[in-house]
Design an enzyme around this catalytic site. Structure first.
Site, PDB file in Angstrom:
ATOM      1  N   LYS A 124      30.936  70.878  70.194  1.00  0.00           N
ATOM      2  CA  LYS A 124      30.652  69.958  69.074  1.00  0.00           C
ATOM      3  C   LYS A 124      31.454  69.932  67.636  1.00  0.00           C
ATOM      4  O   LYS A 124      31.722  68.726  67.001  1.00  0.00           O
ATOM      5  CB  LYS A 124      28.809  70.316  68.898  1.00  0.00           C
ATOM      6  CG  LYS A 124      28.661  69.245  68.070  1.00  0.00           C
ATOM      7  CD  LYS A 124      26.711  69.848  67.714  1.00  0.00           C
ATOM      8  CE  LYS A 124      26.137  68.927  66.375  1.00  0.00           C
ATOM      9  NZ  LYS A 124      24.645  69.032  65.991  1.00  0.00           N
ATOM     10  N   CYS A 147      18.797  60.802  67.719  1.00  0.00           N
ATOM     11  CA  CYS A 147      20.374  60.652  68.045  1.00  0.00           C
ATOM     12  C   CYS A 147      20.788  61.841  67.926  1.00  0.00           C
ATOM     13  O   CYS A 147      20.682  63.016  66.657  1.00  0.00           O
ATOM     14  CB  CYS A 147      20.795  60.151  66.667  1.00  0.00           C
ATOM     15  SG  CYS A 147      20.330  58.856  65.806  1.00  0.00           S
ATOM     16  N   SER A 148      21.606  62.069  69.202  1.00  0.00           N
ATOM     17  CA  SER A 148      22.226  63.271  69.569  1.00  0.00           C
ATOM     18  C   SER A 148      22.866  63.757  70.526  1.00  0.00           C
ATOM     19  O   SER A 148      23.450  61.786  71.122  1.00  0.00           O
ATOM     20  CB  SER A 148      21.311  64.740  69.686  1.00  0.00           C
ATOM     21  OG  SER A 148      22.159  65.944  69.987  1.00  0.00           O
ATOM     22  N   ARG A 199      17.756  62.302  57.777  1.00  0.00           N
ATOM     23  CA  ARG A 199      18.086  64.032  58.528  1.00  0.00           C
ATOM     24  C   ARG A 199      18.473  64.430  57.456  1.00  0.00           C
ATOM     25  O   ARG A 199      17.947  64.194  55.966  1.00  0.00           O
ATOM     26  CB  ARG A 199      20.017  63.600  58.744  1.00  0.00           C
ATOM     27  CG  ARG A 199      19.642  62.050  60.110  1.00  0.00           C
ATOM     28  CD  ARG A 199      21.442  62.598  59.942  1.00  0.00           C
ATOM     29  NE  ARG A 199      22.498  62.804  60.476  1.00  0.00           N
ATOM     30  CZ  ARG A 199      22.865  63.352  61.675  1.00  0.00           C
ATOM     31  NH1 ARG A 199      22.155  62.976  62.737  1.00  0.00           N
ATOM     32  NH2 ARG A 199      23.754  64.473  61.752  1.00  0.00           N
ATOM     33  N   GLU A 259      31.848  58.231  69.969  1.00  0.00           N
ATOM     34  CA  GLU A 259      31.096  58.270  70.645  1.00  0.00           C
ATOM     35  C   GLU A 259      30.640  57.042  71.483  1.00  0.00           C
ATOM     36  O   GLU A 259      31.072  55.513  70.820  1.00  0.00           O
ATOM     37  CB  GLU A 259      29.776  58.432  70.058  1.00  0.00           C
ATOM     38  CG  GLU A 259      28.662  59.600  68.642  1.00  0.00           C
ATOM     39  CD  GLU A 259      28.101  59.567  68.232  1.00  0.00           C
ATOM     40  OE1 GLU A 259      26.986  60.686  68.068  1.00  0.00           O
ATOM     41  OE2 GLU A 259      27.438  58.619  68.448  1.00  0.00           O
ATOM     42  N   LYS A 296      21.974  69.371  57.539  1.00  0.00           N
ATOM     43  CA  LYS A 296      22.737  68.868  58.949  1.00  0.00           C
ATOM     44  C   LYS A 296      24.524  68.963  58.117  1.00  0.00           C
ATOM     45  O   LYS A 296      24.858  68.894  56.521  1.00  0.00           O
ATOM     46  CB  LYS A 296      22.324  66.912  58.956  1.00  0.00           C
ATOM     47  CG  LYS A 296      21.488  67.088  59.518  1.00  0.00           C
ATOM     48  CD  LYS A 296      21.103  68.087  60.686  1.00  0.00           C
ATOM     49  CE  LYS A 296      21.683  67.075  61.988  1.00  0.00           C
ATOM     50  NZ  LYS A 296      21.166  67.482  63.043  1.00  0.00           N
ATOM     51  N   GLU A 314      31.944  60.417  63.202  1.00  0.00           N
ATOM     52  CA  GLU A 314      31.819  60.455  64.839  1.00  0.00           C
ATOM     53  C   GLU A 314      32.744  59.781  65.432  1.00  0.00           C
ATOM     54  O   GLU A 314      33.275  58.064  65.324  1.00  0.00           O
ATOM     55  CB  GLU A 314      30.427  59.539  65.260  1.00  0.00           C
ATOM     56  CG  GLU A 314      28.827  60.487  64.566  1.00  0.00           C
ATOM     57  CD  GLU A 314      29.196  61.380  65.336  1.00  0.00           C
ATOM     58  OE1 GLU A 314      29.527  61.338  66.672  1.00  0.00           O
ATOM     59  OE2 GLU A 314      27.814  62.148  65.759  1.00  0.00           O
ATOM     60  N   HIS A 365      33.525  66.706  66.119  1.00  0.00           N
ATOM     61  CA  HIS A 365      33.518  65.872  65.410  1.00  0.00           C
ATOM     62  C   HIS A 365      34.083  65.813  63.937  1.00  0.00           C
ATOM     63  O   HIS A 365      34.248  65.584  62.876  1.00  0.00           O
ATOM     64  CB  HIS A 365      32.429  65.975  65.149  1.00  0.00           C
ATOM     65  CG  HIS A 365      30.819  65.419  65.929  1.00  0.00           C
ATOM     66  ND1 HIS A 365      30.155  66.372  66.992  1.00  0.00           N
ATOM     67  CD2 HIS A 365      29.919  64.901  65.815  1.00  0.00           C
ATOM     68  CE1 HIS A 365      29.461  65.615  67.575  1.00  0.00           C
ATOM     69  NE2 HIS A 365      29.080  64.494  66.715  1.00  0.00           N
ATOM     70  N   HIS A 378      33.128  61.615  72.857  1.00  0.00           N
ATOM     71  CA  HIS A 378      32.143  61.876  73.043  1.00  0.00           C
ATOM     72  C   HIS A 378      30.973  61.068  73.918  1.00  0.00           C
ATOM     73  O   HIS A 378      31.079  60.140  73.104  1.00  0.00           O
ATOM     74  CB  HIS A 378      32.025  63.565  72.645  1.00  0.00           C
ATOM     75  CG  HIS A 378      31.204  63.281  71.215  1.00  0.00           C
ATOM     76  ND1 HIS A 378      31.608  62.808  70.704  1.00  0.00           N
ATOM     77  CD2 HIS A 378      29.939  63.325  71.233  1.00  0.00           C
ATOM     78  CE1 HIS A 378      31.220  63.043  69.343  1.00  0.00           C
ATOM     79  NE2 HIS A 378      29.698  63.065  69.487  1.00  0.00           N
TER      80      HIS A 378
END
Ligand SMILES: *[C@@H]1O[C@H](CO)[C@@H](O)[C@H](O)[C@H]1NC(C)=O
Length: 274
Positions: free
Chosen positions: A75, A125-126, A109, A193, A113, A191, A79, A90
């Protein structure tokens, strides 16, 4: 080179060459996290929460342009904006849970975080992890969607305390489409994605228990479409970039069709917002 062209030009082999830390798909450890400990001394984590630092060691699914899995990348690797600028991509998902009244569950959030702290966003969201039951091992879209739903159930319990058993019995997931986007966060994070959009409708007469994990979620609320539009007008409320992209493109149209999503679900196209 323009960013979109750069990402499109990279083959799986190019990606493995550029990022030697990625474990190729055939050699993936099939574990949720990398064996390497995340170094707490790492400068990029200074001042951050220990539990959130630990989660940066999870194995995300690194992708090529066509959403084919290339391998496992942490991760953290996925990121860092320096890597994203080189084209690293990803797989992710965004869940939208609706109750019987047609209201959407939003979360804020947690401040802990590392990326996008304190922002309001859709329910959850993950990322699916690079393990058999979340990957979609036969490589077809339905198997990838099944993997993403497994990951979504896992994260709804982890972030919002919604028991996986209730998710399985009290409603149903609908896969809408895939959105490809890139967005910087607070330095040095961001991000990039391919985001699987999942709606989940709670069946009539059923409920979901929501009991947030405060290390992940600071607050939550159920909103109508009108209420959400009002929230967007409030300068004190900040929203995640992907949530804004989905709201500006598809969300309100889909929301109008909650009773019957058949004409909009299972879209095979990847919608590029780059
Ligand atoms: C979408 O896919 C799901 C899962 O395969 C299926 O149950 C559903 O009927 C499909 N919807 C449409 C409109 O084809």
């Amino acid at each position: 080179m323009e960013y979109r062209k750069l990402v499109e030009s990279l083959s799986g082999d190019d990606i493995l060459d550029k990022f030697p830390e990625i474990i190729p798909l055939q050699k993936r450890p099939n574990t949720h996290s990398s064996n390497e400990e995340v170094s707490k001394e790492d400068n990029v984590f200074s001042g951050h929460d220990q539990e959130q630092i630990r989660l940066m060691n999870e194995n995300c699914i690194v992708l090529d342009w066509e959403d084919e899995a290339v391998g496992a990348g942490t991760k953290k690797l996925c990121h860092l904006m320096d890597n994203i600028n080189k084209g690293l991509l990803h797989r992710a998902f965004s869940v939208f849970i609706f109750n019987e009244a047609g209201e959407l569950l939003l979360q804020q959030r947690a401040s802990e975080k590392i990326t996008f702290p304190d922002l309001w966003t859709n329910t959850c969201c993950s990322h699916p992890l690079c393990v058999d039951d979340e990957l979609g091992v036969d490589g077809t879209l339905p198997s990838k969607v099944a993997g993403v739903k497994t990951a979504a159930s896992r994260k709804l319990e982890h972030e919002l305390g919604i028991p996986e058993g209730e998710i399985a019995t009290n409603g149903k997931f609908h896969f809408l489409n895939r959105i490809h986007y890139m967005a910087p966060s607070n330095e040095p994070w961001g991000e990039h994605e391919i985001d699987y959009i999942l709606f989940y409708k709670i069946e009539s007469g059923k409920k979901l228990t929501v009991n947030p994990n405060l290390n992940e979620v600071r607050d939550f609320c159920w909103v109508s479409a009108d209420k959400l539009k009002q929230m967007f007008q409030d300068p004190n409320l900040k929203f995640t970039p992907w949530f804004k992209i989905i709201c500006e493109s598809y969300l309100f149209q889909w929301w109008n069709q909650l009773d019957d999503l058949s004409s909009v679900e299972n879209d095979t196209e990847i919608h590029r917002m780059l």
